[in-house]
Design a protein around this motif. Structure first.
Motif, PDB file in Angstrom:
ATOM      1  N   SER A  61       0.809  -1.226   0.000  1.00 57.85           N
ATOM      2  CA  SER A  61       0.000   0.000   0.000  1.00 57.85           C
ATOM      3  C   SER A  61       0.837   1.270   0.000  1.00 57.85           C
ATOM      4  CB  SER A  61      -0.974   0.029   1.195  1.00 57.85           C
ATOM      5  OG  SER A  61      -1.840  -1.083   1.167  1.00 57.85           O
ATOM      6  N   HIS A  62       2.150   1.145  -0.239  1.00 57.25           N
ATOM      7  CA  HIS A  62       3.051   2.293  -0.254  1.00 57.25           C
ATOM      8  C   HIS A  62       3.911   2.268  -1.522  1.00 57.25           C
ATOM      9  CE1 HIS A  62       2.133   1.896   4.044  1.00 57.25           C
ATOM     10  NE2 HIS A  62       2.466   3.162   4.189  1.00 57.25           N
ATOM     11  N   PRO A  70      -5.016  -5.032   1.457  1.00 59.10           N
ATOM     12  CA  PRO A  70      -4.821  -3.903   2.361  1.00 59.10           C
ATOM     13  C   PRO A  70      -3.503  -4.029   3.105  1.00 59.10           C
ATOM     14  CG  PRO A  70      -6.231  -5.512   3.401  1.00 59.10           C
ATOM     15  CD  PRO A  70      -5.950  -6.030   2.017  1.00 59.10           C
ATOM     16  N   PHE A  71      -3.122  -2.978   3.813  1.00 60.57           N
ATOM     17  CA  PHE A  71      -1.904  -3.035   4.613  1.00 60.57           C
ATOM     18  C   PHE A  71      -2.186  -3.640   5.968  1.00 60.57           C
ATOM     19  CE2 PHE A  71       0.722  -1.440   8.032  1.00 60.57           C
ATOM     20  CZ  PHE A  71       1.991  -1.728   7.563  1.00 60.57           C
ATOM     21  N   ASN A  72      -1.353  -4.563   6.377  1.00 60.45           N
ATOM     22  CA  ASN A  72      -1.313  -4.973   7.781  1.00 60.45           C
ATOM     23  C   ASN A  72       0.085  -5.501   8.066  1.00 60.45           C
ATOM     24  OD1 ASN A  72      -1.297  -8.055   7.716  1.00 60.45           O
ATOM     25  ND2 ASN A  72      -3.159  -7.642   6.545  1.00 60.45           N
ATOM     26  N   VAL A  73       0.462  -5.451   9.313  1.00 50.85           N
ATOM     27  CA  VAL A  73       1.827  -5.773   9.723  1.00 50.85           C
ATOM     28  C   VAL A  73       2.196  -7.205   9.372  1.00 50.85           C
ATOM     29  CG1 VAL A  73       3.303  -6.096  11.738  1.00 50.85           C
ATOM     30  CG2 VAL A  73       1.925  -4.045  11.540  1.00 50.85           C
ATOM     31  N   GLU A 166      -1.715   6.511  -3.311  1.00 47.29           N
ATOM     32  CA  GLU A 166      -0.942   6.383  -2.078  1.00 47.29           C
ATOM     33  C   GLU A 166      -1.572   7.232  -0.966  1.00 47.29           C
ATOM     34  OE1 GLU A 166       3.431   6.453  -2.454  1.00 47.29           O
ATOM     35  OE2 GLU A 166       3.077   6.866  -4.574  1.00 47.29           O
ATOM     36  N   GLY A 167      -1.357   6.802   0.277  1.00 46.83           N
ATOM     37  CA  GLY A 167      -1.826   7.570   1.423  1.00 46.83           C
ATOM     38  C   GLY A 167      -3.334   7.682   1.533  1.00 46.83           C
ATOM     39  N   THR A 168      -4.044   6.613   1.225  1.00 48.26           N
ATOM     40  CA  THR A 168      -5.507   6.647   1.219  1.00 48.26           C
ATOM     41  C   THR A 168      -6.089   6.624   2.633  1.00 48.26           C
ATOM     42  OG1 THR A 168      -5.660   4.239   1.142  1.00 48.26           O
ATOM     43  CG2 THR A 168      -5.548   5.411  -0.977  1.00 48.26           C
TER      44      THR A 168
END
Length: 229
Positions: A61-62, A70-73, A166-168
């Motif tokens: 996501s970057h 989606p982003f997750n760790v 980016e940065g949504t």
């Protein structure tokens, strides 16, 4: 200056750059939230001058990895581990993570273990405990803040980021979930863990309690010869 390789996708689709591929010790640099691997542009020459081999990815996501959502760790760690196994010298690397990237570094250390992770350097590792009502407003607040700052300070760059997706707001929501005290840290098996945290003042600074939380996640601790700093 040490040679660099142009950014390319890994086998998992994660975009990354390689610097000084002839180096005999690898460092993986993990950038913070709402940015990209360009965060490390000023650091790269300093490390390659010491003959380190560097892997510098864009998180999901970057940057050039924006399509991985989606982003997750946990997902980020799962995508970074094959990068180390395949491209790091002897399949092992030192990990440096900044801010949101420090959370990824902790998860990666837990996943990869001492077989693939030499040490972890966490910069600005913070967790927060917003009330549920407040937490609902955090993502739009962060989104508005980072967009406004970007458009005011670097209009063309921020407009390009906006067009690329980016940065949504969705990323802001994912980041807030990551930075919640409710997330349980997995046990970290690593010989050396270093956390850089500034002391708290009247301005928002790194939380010492968060650093202590990360220290407690180290399995074995000092009794097993591990170093925590």
């Amino acid at each position: 200056m040490a040679p660099s390789v142009e950014p390319s996708p890994s086998d998992t689709g994660l975009s990354f750059a390689v610097h000084n591929p002839e180096g005999f010790e690898t460092i993986l640099l993990i950038h913070g939230g709402f940015s990209s691997r360009k965060d490390w542009d000023l650091v790269v020459p300093l490390l390659t001058a010491k003959d380190y081999h560097l892997l510098v990815p864009d998180l999901p996501s970057h940057g050039e990895s924006v399509a991985i959502q989606p982003f997750n760790v946990e997902l980020a760690a799962e995508l970074l581990l094959p990068l180390i196994k395949t491209h790091a010298y002897n399949g092992k690397a030192h990990i440096v993570g900044m801010s949101l990237g420090a959370h990824v570094a902790a998860s990666l250390a837990a996943l990869g273990g001492p077989e693939h992770i030499s040490s972890v350097f966490a910069l600005g590792f913070n967790t927060f405990l917003p009330r549920r009502v407040v937490a609902a407003f955090f993502p739009p607040f962060i989104y508005t803040l980072q967009r406004t700052v970007g458009l005011v300070t670097a209009l063309v760059t921020e407009w390009t980021r906006l067009r690329k997706g980016e940065g949504t707001l969705a990323l802001c929501e994912d980041a807030v979930r990551t930075l919640s005290d409710g997330r349980t840290l997995k046990g970290i098996h690593v010989r050396s863990l270093v956390i850089a945290a500034t002391r708290e003042t009247w301005l928002p600074k790194d939380k010492i309690e968060s650093a202590q939380q990360l220290f407690r996640a180290v399995v074995g601790g000092r009794e097993n010869g591990n170093r925590v700093v």
